[in-house]
Write an enzyme that holds these catalytic residues in place. Structure first.
Site, PDB file in Angstrom:
ATOM      1  N   LYS A  33       0.801  -1.210   0.000  1.00 23.74           N
ATOM      2  CA  LYS A  33       0.000   0.000   0.000  1.00 23.74           C
ATOM      3  C   LYS A  33       0.842   1.272   0.000  1.00 23.74           C
ATOM      4  CE  LYS A  33      -1.054   1.243   3.980  1.00 23.74           C
ATOM      5  NZ  LYS A  33      -1.565   1.480   5.345  1.00 23.74           N
ATOM      6  N   THR A  34       1.883   1.279   0.812  1.00 18.56           N
ATOM      7  CA  THR A  34       2.717   2.484   0.885  1.00 18.56           C
ATOM      8  C   THR A  34       3.429   2.731  -0.444  1.00 18.56           C
ATOM      9  OG1 THR A  34       3.049   1.939   3.194  1.00 18.56           O
ATOM     10  CG2 THR A  34       4.386   3.706   2.317  1.00 18.56           C
ATOM     11  N   ASP A 215      -4.589   7.946   3.624  1.00 27.65           N
ATOM     12  CA  ASP A 215      -4.179   6.611   4.039  1.00 27.65           C
ATOM     13  C   ASP A 215      -4.967   6.210   5.285  1.00 27.65           C
ATOM     14  OD1 ASP A 215      -2.808   4.294   4.131  1.00 27.65           O
ATOM     15  OD2 ASP A 215      -0.919   5.131   4.853  1.00 27.65           O
ATOM     16  N   GLU A 216      -5.043   4.948   5.568  1.00 32.12           N
ATOM     17  CA  GLU A 216      -5.699   4.430   6.786  1.00 32.12           C
ATOM     18  C   GLU A 216      -7.108   5.005   6.957  1.00 32.12           C
ATOM     19  OE1 GLU A 216      -4.124   2.120   8.252  1.00 32.12           O
ATOM     20  OE2 GLU A 216      -1.972   2.542   8.349  1.00 32.12           O
ATOM     21  N   GLN A 246      -8.007  -3.745   9.795  1.00 30.62           N
ATOM     22  CA  GLN A 246      -6.947  -3.104  10.564  1.00 30.62           C
ATOM     23  C   GLN A 246      -7.422  -1.846  11.278  1.00 30.62           C
ATOM     24  OE1 GLN A 246      -2.856  -3.214   8.871  1.00 30.62           O
ATOM     25  NE2 GLN A 246      -3.892  -3.927   7.034  1.00 30.62           N
ATOM     26  N   ARG A 596       2.372  -8.308  10.941  1.00 32.11           N
ATOM     27  CA  ARG A 596       3.621  -7.536  10.895  1.00 32.11           C
ATOM     28  C   ARG A 596       4.797  -8.443  10.569  1.00 32.11           C
ATOM     29  NH1 ARG A 596       1.698  -3.740   9.289  1.00 32.11           N
ATOM     30  NH2 ARG A 596      -0.142  -5.042   9.328  1.00 32.11           N
TER      31      ARG A 596
END
Length: 719
Positions: A33-34, A215-216, A246, A596
């Site tokens: 995503k980043t 984002d998020e 998330q 993670r």
DNA sequence: TGAGCGTACGCCCCG
DNA sequence: CGTACGCTCA
């Protein structure tokens, strides 16, 4: 010429290239995503010749913002410290710094952190003679913040609180305004107010931000959602990225529904699903999927990875919490010998307080570590004291900093004097500083002289700001204020002094960064930074094991992850087990933690643990059981533990925690009405004061007082 | 009026 | 176990 689409899969390319119109990207954990976000920005600038000033990118943390700036720079060599890549709060702060005078505030406003807000609410409650034992100031504070934007929330507040909140809120907002202070909520709410009330400002920003990226998105709250709509106007070039699984910030007002709302509000949006995971082994992904599928409310996703199965997940159970820590440390040393770097490890816990035992053992074993969160640098008493001086210099109206500065070190002005001064100031509509000039009218000679000296000192600091260097200014303030002298009688004085000297570094760094600004402006920016970053702690250690909360780990990845304190009550937290929504959020937190890990995942706990001086025994976290047993390798003392701890204490504790879990799956409905007499397993007898939807307010005998509880909570039974 | 000491209380996540 | 607050004494 660089190729921004290199190594990107079909879906990712789509997300980068669809620059016009609304786009919703649902991005599973580890789906790159980043990369998509940064390449999209780079693409806009590099290929579409969009000026960086015309792009607004919102990230969730300052850290993520900095990283994104860096990655854009790495891609195309374009960067600028004032690029609009920031958190909602930083963005708003920047807009307000420019235009806040239009809505009646002063440009030198300062930002209050959360602790300050709670303290302020508490002190207002005391002044208004509300019993802070009966009404928890934290709950009142949350309401006060909530009703800032949505006044209608007040109608949903149960009766005894409603009155308190109304009164306190009025006083609180008034005090903030008079002192030229903003809380975090104000940053957003006032930006909305500014944009709504001033067409020219609104149009300026709507025109300016031609491309907006967020984002998020699953962690945005309703206020932020509205702000985004306002900033967009007719512009539809909005790109949002999110993942429902998330979402871990509901406690702060985050609303998962916002993703669905976006779909409704922008019916012409493109939907891009990023499901290919580039991070983890399939064993880890399987475990993550098995855990998250237990949540009811979610759209199922199919994460897949082309990596192999990889190693099994390890569950280690120590006899004591010390064993658990030792295991983690030993495992790290062992893997380090096999070629892993310290940077490759992360130890993730649910609560910050869990970090201490790991720090101790790591220090002892000389394992370098960096710790994030916890008592950050900017939250330390001496740092807050010193910033109070700086804030007061910038903003003489800031009564809050006034009180902090005048009280540390002690200079013969105590609570009583300050109360008198504050009353006098209020009666004559003066600020505290202004009231000092006339203090002899109400105070004794020594008190009023002390006040006058203090004022002169602050005014002197203001003059010195433009006369001497920042370095000398720090020394000057520390010695003139008597702070250094006071530290000499402080056990921790040496450490505190060291911390204070850090200000020299911070100040000079900012001086370089903002060369074209006046010293006063540099100070304003610095203080703003401190407020916005007060939750983050940076560390100088570059090579070290990362210690952080599960929350802080979002967005990061590590080759080896340890999720520790995997016990009922600790993770999931006790409190979350009362409510399905809270509980599902804990599960998402577990999902975040698991995803993670790139290669190795360790879940650890202990069967005996000291909490608050008392020994406790907790059952394994239910999240461990949600992972298929064939993915887990059980290590440690668990068999031994099962045999040797069959005493009644453990048995009883296990029953308790099992009951708690069962309660989640079994619905109890309490038919409660106002006036009913009830019994609570923990708080004893009580009377129902009000019932609103799922919540109720019950008055218990002291020391419990009035509690807000879930109506259907199994601990409550009708008499 | 404020400093020092003893007791009570809390079980979080963050910009 | 730590910290925050309240009470008492100087």
């Amino acid at each position: 010429m660089i190729n921004l689409l290199e190594n990107m899969n079909e879906k990712q390319r789509e997300a980068i290239l669809l620059t016009e119109g609304p786009v919703l990207a649902i991005a599973g954990a580890g789906s790159g995503k980043t990369s998509v976000l940064t390449r999209r920005i780079a693409y806009l600038i590099y290929e579409k010749n969009v000026h960086f000033e015309n792009i607004l990118a919102i990230t969730f943390t300052n850290k993520a913002a900095n990283e994104m700036k860096q990655r854009v720079y790495d891609l195309i060599g374009v960067s600028h410290p004032r690029m609009w890549i920031s958190t909602f709060h930083s963005m708003c702060s920047r807009i307000l710094r420019e235009h806040i005078e239009r809505i009646g505030y002063k440009k030198t406003f300062q930002i209050l952190d959360d602790d300050d807000v709670t303290q302020l609410v508490k002190s207002i409650m005391k002044k208004l003679n509300y019993d802070t034992k009966m009404f928890n100031p934290k709950i009142v504070k949350n309401y006060v913040i909530k009703i800032k934007y949505d006044k209608s929330v007040i109608d949903s507040i149960e009766s005894p609180f409603e009155e308190v909140v109304k009164t306190v809120s009025k006083r609180y907002n008034q005090q903030l305004f008079e002192n030229n202070l903003l809380d975090f909520e104000d940053l957003i709410v006032l930006t909305i107010k500014l944009l709504k009330e001033h067409q020219d400002v609104r149009e300026y920003y709507q025109e300016k931000f031609k491309y907006v990226l967020i984002d998020e998105f699953q962690d945005t709250n309703n206020v932020q959602y509205d702000l985004v709509s306002l900033l967009l106007g007719k512009n539809q070039n909005i790109f949002i990225v999110g993942d429902e699984d998330q979402s871990i910030y509901a406690f702060r007002g985050a609303n998962i529904e916002n993703i669905r709302k976006f779909k409704r509000d922008y019916p012409k949006h493109h939907l891009v699903l990023l499901e290919e995971n580039y991070r983890s082994t399939n064993t880890i992904l399987k475990a993550a999927n098995q855990i998250i599928k237990n949540n009811r409310d979610r759209i199922s996703k199919n994460l897949f990875s082309s990596k192999g199965a990889g190693e099994q997940i390890t569950h280690f159970k120590g006899v004591t919490a010390r064993d658990e820590v030792e295991f983690v440390a030993t495992k790290i040393q062992e893997l380090k010998r096999k070629g892993y770097d310290y940077n490759d490890f992360a130890v993730l816990y649910r609560a910050n307080s869990s970090s201490r035992s790991f720090e101790e053992v790591f220090m002892q074993k000389q394992i370098p570590y960096r710790i994030f969160g916890n008592t950050s640098f900017f939250k330390r008493a001496e740092i807050k004291d010193f910033t109070a001086y700086l804030r007061l210099m910038i903003n003489l109206d800031d009564a809050y900093s006034f009180i902090r500065a005048i009280s540390s070190p002690k200079r013969g002005v105590g609570g009583v004097t300050l109360d008198k001064l504050a009353d006098f100031a209020a009666d004559n509509s003066l600020s505290l500083m202004e009231a000092i000039d006339r203090s002899s009218e109400i105070l004794g000679k020594s008190a009023s002289t002390n006040l006058k000296n203090f004022k002169e000192m602050i005014l002197d600091f203001r003059t010195k700001l433009n006369e001497i260097s920042f370095n000398s200014l720090v020394d000057y303030i520390l010695s003139e204020s008597g702070y250094i002298e006071a530290l000499k009688n402080d056990e921790k004085g040496d450490v505190r002094y060291e911390n204070l000297l850090e200000f020299k570094t911070i100040l000079s760094e900012n001086e370089v960064l903002y060369q074209d600004l006046s010293k006063e402006e540099v100070l304003v920016y610095l203080l703003e930074d401190i407020s916005l970053k007060s939750e983050e702690s940076q560390s100088e250690i570059l090579d070290g094991v990362t210690l952080m909360t599960l929350h802080a780990a979002k967005g990061l990845e590590f080759r080896v992850v340890f999720i520790v304190t995997m016990e009922m009550g600790l993770f999931p937290l006790n409190r979350s087990m009362m409510d399905r929504k809270d509980f599902e959020e804990e599960r998402r937190l577990m999902y975040v933690g698991v995803t993670r890990a790139k290669e190795l995942l360790y879940l650890t706990n202990a069967s005996v643990r000291q909490t608050y001086g008392e020994t406790s025994h907790n059952e394994d976290s239910c999240f461990i059981r949600e992972i298929n047993a064939n993915l887990i390798d059980v290590k440690g003392y668990s068999e031994y533990v099962n045999r040797s701890f069959q005493n009644t204490v453990i048995q009883r504790k296990k029953e308790v925690s099992r009951t708690k879990l069962d309660n989640l799956n079994q619905y109890q409905e309490n038919d409660l009405n106002k006036g009913d007499k009830i019994t609570h397993t923990k708080f004893g007898d009580g009377v129902v004061i009000s019932v609103v939807n799922d919540n109720c307010v019950i008055a218990f005998a002291q020391p419990h007082g009035i509690k807000r509880l879930l109506k259907d909570h199994p601990a409550i039974s009708k008499k």
